[in-house]
Design a protein around this motif. Structure first.
Motif, short mmCIF file in Angstrom:
data_model
loop_
_atom_site.label_atom_id
_atom_site.label_comp_id
_atom_site.label_asym_id
_atom_site.label_seq_id
_atom_site.Cartn_x
_atom_site.Cartn_y
_atom_site.Cartn_z
N ASN A 147 0.84 -1.20 0.00
CA ASN A 147 0.00 0.00 0.00
C ASN A 147 0.88 1.25 0.00
OD1 ASN A 147 0.60 0.73 2.82
ND2 ASN A 147 -0.78 -0.95 3.41
N MET A 148 0.22 2.39 -0.19
CA MET A 148 0.96 3.64 -0.35
C MET A 148 1.73 4.01 0.91
SD MET A 148 -0.37 7.50 -1.29
CE MET A 148 -1.60 6.95 -2.45
N LEU A 149 1.14 3.81 2.07
CA LEU A 149 1.80 4.17 3.33
C LEU A 149 3.11 3.41 3.49
CD1 LEU A 149 1.40 5.71 6.18
CD2 LEU A 149 0.83 3.41 7.00
N LEU A 150 3.06 2.09 3.29
CA LEU A 150 4.25 1.27 3.45
C LEU A 150 5.30 1.58 2.38
CD1 LEU A 150 2.63 -2.16 4.38
CD2 LEU A 150 3.84 -0.59 5.91
N MET A 157 13.81 4.07 4.34
CA MET A 157 14.64 3.03 4.93
C MET A 157 16.03 2.94 4.31
SD MET A 157 11.56 0.21 5.33
CE MET A 157 12.52 -1.16 5.98
N GLN A 158 16.19 3.60 3.15
CA GLN A 158 17.51 3.59 2.50
C GLN A 158 17.66 4.88 1.69
OE1 GLN A 158 18.81 1.05 -1.08
NE2 GLN A 158 19.56 -0.15 0.65
N LYS A 159 18.51 5.77 2.20
CA LYS A 159 18.80 7.02 1.51
C LYS A 159 20.28 7.33 1.63
CE LYS A 159 14.33 9.40 1.79
NZ LYS A 159 13.64 10.62 2.20
N PRO A 160 20.87 7.99 0.59
CA PRO A 160 20.25 8.39 -0.68
C PRO A 160 20.27 7.26 -1.71
CG PRO A 160 22.51 9.17 -0.59
CD PRO A 160 22.24 8.49 0.72
N ASN A 161 19.57 7.49 -2.81
CA ASN A 161 19.56 6.60 -3.98
C ASN A 161 19.19 5.17 -3.61
OD1 ASN A 161 19.80 6.33 -6.76
ND2 ASN A 161 21.94 5.70 -6.64
N GLY A 162 18.19 5.03 -2.73
CA GLY A 162 17.82 3.71 -2.24
C GLY A 162 16.74 3.03 -3.05
N PHE A 163 16.60 1.74 -2.79
CA PHE A 163 15.52 0.95 -3.37
C PHE A 163 15.17 -0.15 -2.38
CE2 PHE A 163 14.21 -2.84 -5.86
CZ PHE A 163 12.97 -2.36 -6.25
N ILE A 164 13.96 -0.10 -1.84
CA ILE A 164 13.53 -1.06 -0.83
C ILE A 164 12.16 -1.62 -1.20
CG2 ILE A 164 12.74 -1.30 1.58
CD1 ILE A 164 15.71 -1.13 1.47
N LYS A 179 11.30 3.19 14.06
CA LYS A 179 10.81 3.97 15.18
C LYS A 179 9.37 4.41 14.92
CE LYS A 179 15.43 5.81 16.10
NZ LYS A 179 16.28 7.03 16.15
N LEU A 180 8.63 4.74 15.97
CA LEU A 180 7.24 5.18 15.81
C LEU A 180 7.16 6.39 14.90
CD1 LEU A 180 6.01 4.81 19.51
CD2 LEU A 180 5.49 3.28 17.58
N ARG A 181 8.15 7.28 14.99
CA ARG A 181 8.16 8.49 14.17
C ARG A 181 8.39 8.19 12.70
NH1 ARG A 181 9.77 13.16 17.01
NH2 ARG A 181 9.92 14.22 15.00
N ASP A 182 8.78 6.96 12.37
CA ASP A 182 8.97 6.59 10.97
C ASP A 182 7.64 6.37 10.25
OD1 ASP A 182 11.75 6.69 11.04
OD2 ASP A 182 11.91 4.63 11.76
N ILE A 183 6.55 6.33 11.00
CA ILE A 183 5.22 6.19 10.39
C ILE A 183 4.74 7.58 9.98
CG2 ILE A 183 2.84 5.44 10.73
CD1 ILE A 183 3.82 3.54 12.90
N PRO A 184 4.46 7.81 8.71
CA PRO A 184 3.94 9.11 8.28
C PRO A 184 2.68 9.48 9.07
CG PRO A 184 4.54 7.80 6.38
CD PRO A 184 4.64 6.89 7.57
N LEU A 229 -0.71 -0.88 8.29
CA LEU A 229 0.57 -1.44 8.72
C LEU A 229 0.62 -2.95 8.58
CD1 LEU A 229 1.14 0.82 11.85
CD2 LEU A 229 2.39 0.91 9.69
N LYS A 230 -0.54 -3.58 8.41
CA LYS A 230 -0.59 -5.02 8.14
C LYS A 230 -0.55 -5.31 6.64
CE LYS A 230 -2.73 -6.79 12.32
NZ LYS A 230 -1.49 -7.55 12.66
N GLY A 231 -0.54 -4.23 5.82
CA GLY A 231 -0.40 -4.42 4.38
C GLY A 231 -1.68 -4.32 3.59
N GLU A 232 -2.81 -4.01 4.24
CA GLU A 232 -4.07 -3.86 3.51
C GLU A 232 -3.99 -2.64 2.60
OE1 GLU A 232 -6.65 -5.91 3.51
OE2 GLU A 232 -5.73 -7.26 4.98
N ASN A 233 -4.57 -2.76 1.41
CA ASN A 233 -4.50 -1.68 0.43
C ASN A 233 -5.69 -0.74 0.58
OD1 ASN A 233 -3.57 -0.17 -1.77
ND2 ASN A 233 -4.73 -1.39 -3.24
#
Length: 401
Positions: A147-150, A157-164, A179-184, A229-233
């Motif tokens: 989903n868009m959030l994930l 999770m990977q910067k710069p020039n990352g791909f995850i 971390k909790l703050r990593d959730i938009p 956060l469980k992956g539902e779209n």
């Protein structure tokens, strides 16, 4: 199977400057609103970030942290032009679902694109196309997820020039190290609220059921996070604008009562233009002025009869300033229009001047057609160049602003 691709340009504003000026490449760069030690860094290159300089760092402190720091005054028009170029490149590869900010785009994958190998090849193509067609400095991080959030979280999770990539079968364990703050959407206040309720880690949060998550937020927002956060779209509907605002840090030569008034008047004019463009009328005007001592602040708000009339709003703003104390020098001015009513739902009043209301709409169209400030109020004769359009973050301004 992945359903979303999220593109996040790395250190976008600083990268634009490095792309424009080869002599800045490989050097620590800070984009600033003005050349003054008392202002704050708007954006930093990765070379500057490595030295601890980030958005919000005072320029004076940033100079001490890095004596060789290259300061560049922000250029709104340049960043919007790069935004448009990247948007064109992305659209040539895949339809854009959402322009999330000036440097972030979300794309929904369909059909065979949801296959991880196909999606990975698409992500690499986008990276290469942006580099070749826009510039070698324009690196990006791309996230693939259910989903868009994930997908957005993956880009961080990977910067710069990352791909995850985050696949459904990897959840929720893949998120445990974050971390909790990593959730938009979770900022300092929400993190503190979660901590007060005993939730301090991502693993604790993801171990809760829907009812518990609902209780943490006290609304459906918690339930939405549970499923996302469980992956539902889930596609969360966007909220309509509840307010329109502009703010500006005053340059040293405008840190006076008169200077703050001139900037506030210009900000109000820009805010009113945006309001009319969205077909709103306002029922509340608010002003905030922060002072140089960083402790004192003047705030004033007034409920008005719904209007689009810039001149009427300016008369209220001018009265606000007669009440503002002059003990301290002003540092920042903010103007907000809120409590909107759609134009089509406007209730006519015998006390309003409809021709005057329509006049400002005509002025907007003339300026849009013939160029900014072709027609303006006489009171702006000496203020056309104050409060220039600032660097764009979440909203994408028009080039004419």
């Amino acid at each position: 199977m992945v359903r979303w691709l999220y593109l996040d340009l790395n250190s976008f504003f600083a990268s634009c400057e490095q792309q424009e000026s080869p002599e800045l490449r490989g050097k620590p760069v800070a984009v600033v609103p003005m050349m003054a030690n008392t202002t704050a860094v708007l954006a930093a290159s990765y070379e500057a970030k490595a030295l601890g300089i980030k958005t919000g760092t005072l320029v004076g402190d940033a100079k001490r942290m890095c004596p060789g720091l290259q300061l560049v005054k922000s250029r709104h028009k340049t960043y919007i032009q790069y935004h448009q170029k990247i948007k064109e490149v992305l659209e040539s590869c895949i339809p854009i679902h959402s322009v999330c900010s000036v440097d972030e785009f979300a794309c929904e994958l369909t059909g065979s694109q949801q296959n991880l190998e196909v999606a990975t090849a698409l992500a690499m193509k986008i990276k290469n196309e942006v580099r070749e067609r826009v510039g070698e400095c324009m690196t990006s991080s791309i996230g693939l997820a259910p989903n868009m959030l994930l997908a957005k979280m993956a880009t961080d999770m990977q910067k710069p020039n990352g791909f995850i990539t985050i696949e459904p079968e990897e959840l929720p364990k893949r998120l445990f190290p974050l971390k909790l703050r990593d959730i938009p959407g979770i900022g300092p206040k929400m993190e503190q609220r979660l901590n007060q309720k005993g939730v301090t880690t991502m693993e604790q949060l993801l171990g809760m059921n829907e009812k518990q998550m609902y209780g943490l937020w006290g609304s459906l927002v918690g339930s939405r996070y549970y499923y996302l956060l469980k992956g539902e779209n889930l596609l969360v509907p966007r909220q309509k604008s509840q307010s329109i605002s502009h703010q500006h840090v005053l340059p040293p030569d405008q840190r006076s009562w008169e200077g703050a008034l001139g900037v506030a008047q210009k900000l109000l004019s820009k805010t009113a233009i945006r309001m009319r463009k969205e077909n709103f009328l306002t029922r509340r005007l608010s002003l905030s002025v922060k002072f140089m001592n960083h402790y004192e602040k003047f705030e004033k708000s007034l409920k008005v009869q719904e209007t689009q009339d810039t001149a009427l709003l300016l008369s209220h703003l001018n009265r606000f300033f007669t009440e503002m104390p002059r003990k301290y020098k002003p540092l920042m001015v903010s103007v907000v229009l809120s409590d909107f009513q759609k134009s089509e739902n406007h209730q006519f009043s015998f006390f309003e001047n409809t021709k005057k209301e329509q006049l400002f709409g005509v002025v907007d169209k003339l300026n849009e057609k013939f160029g900014k400030d072709t027609v303006y109020l006489a009171c702006f004769q000496d203020k056309k160049d104050v409060a220039p359009t600032a660097i764009a973050f979440s909203r994408i301004p028009e080039l004419e602003e």
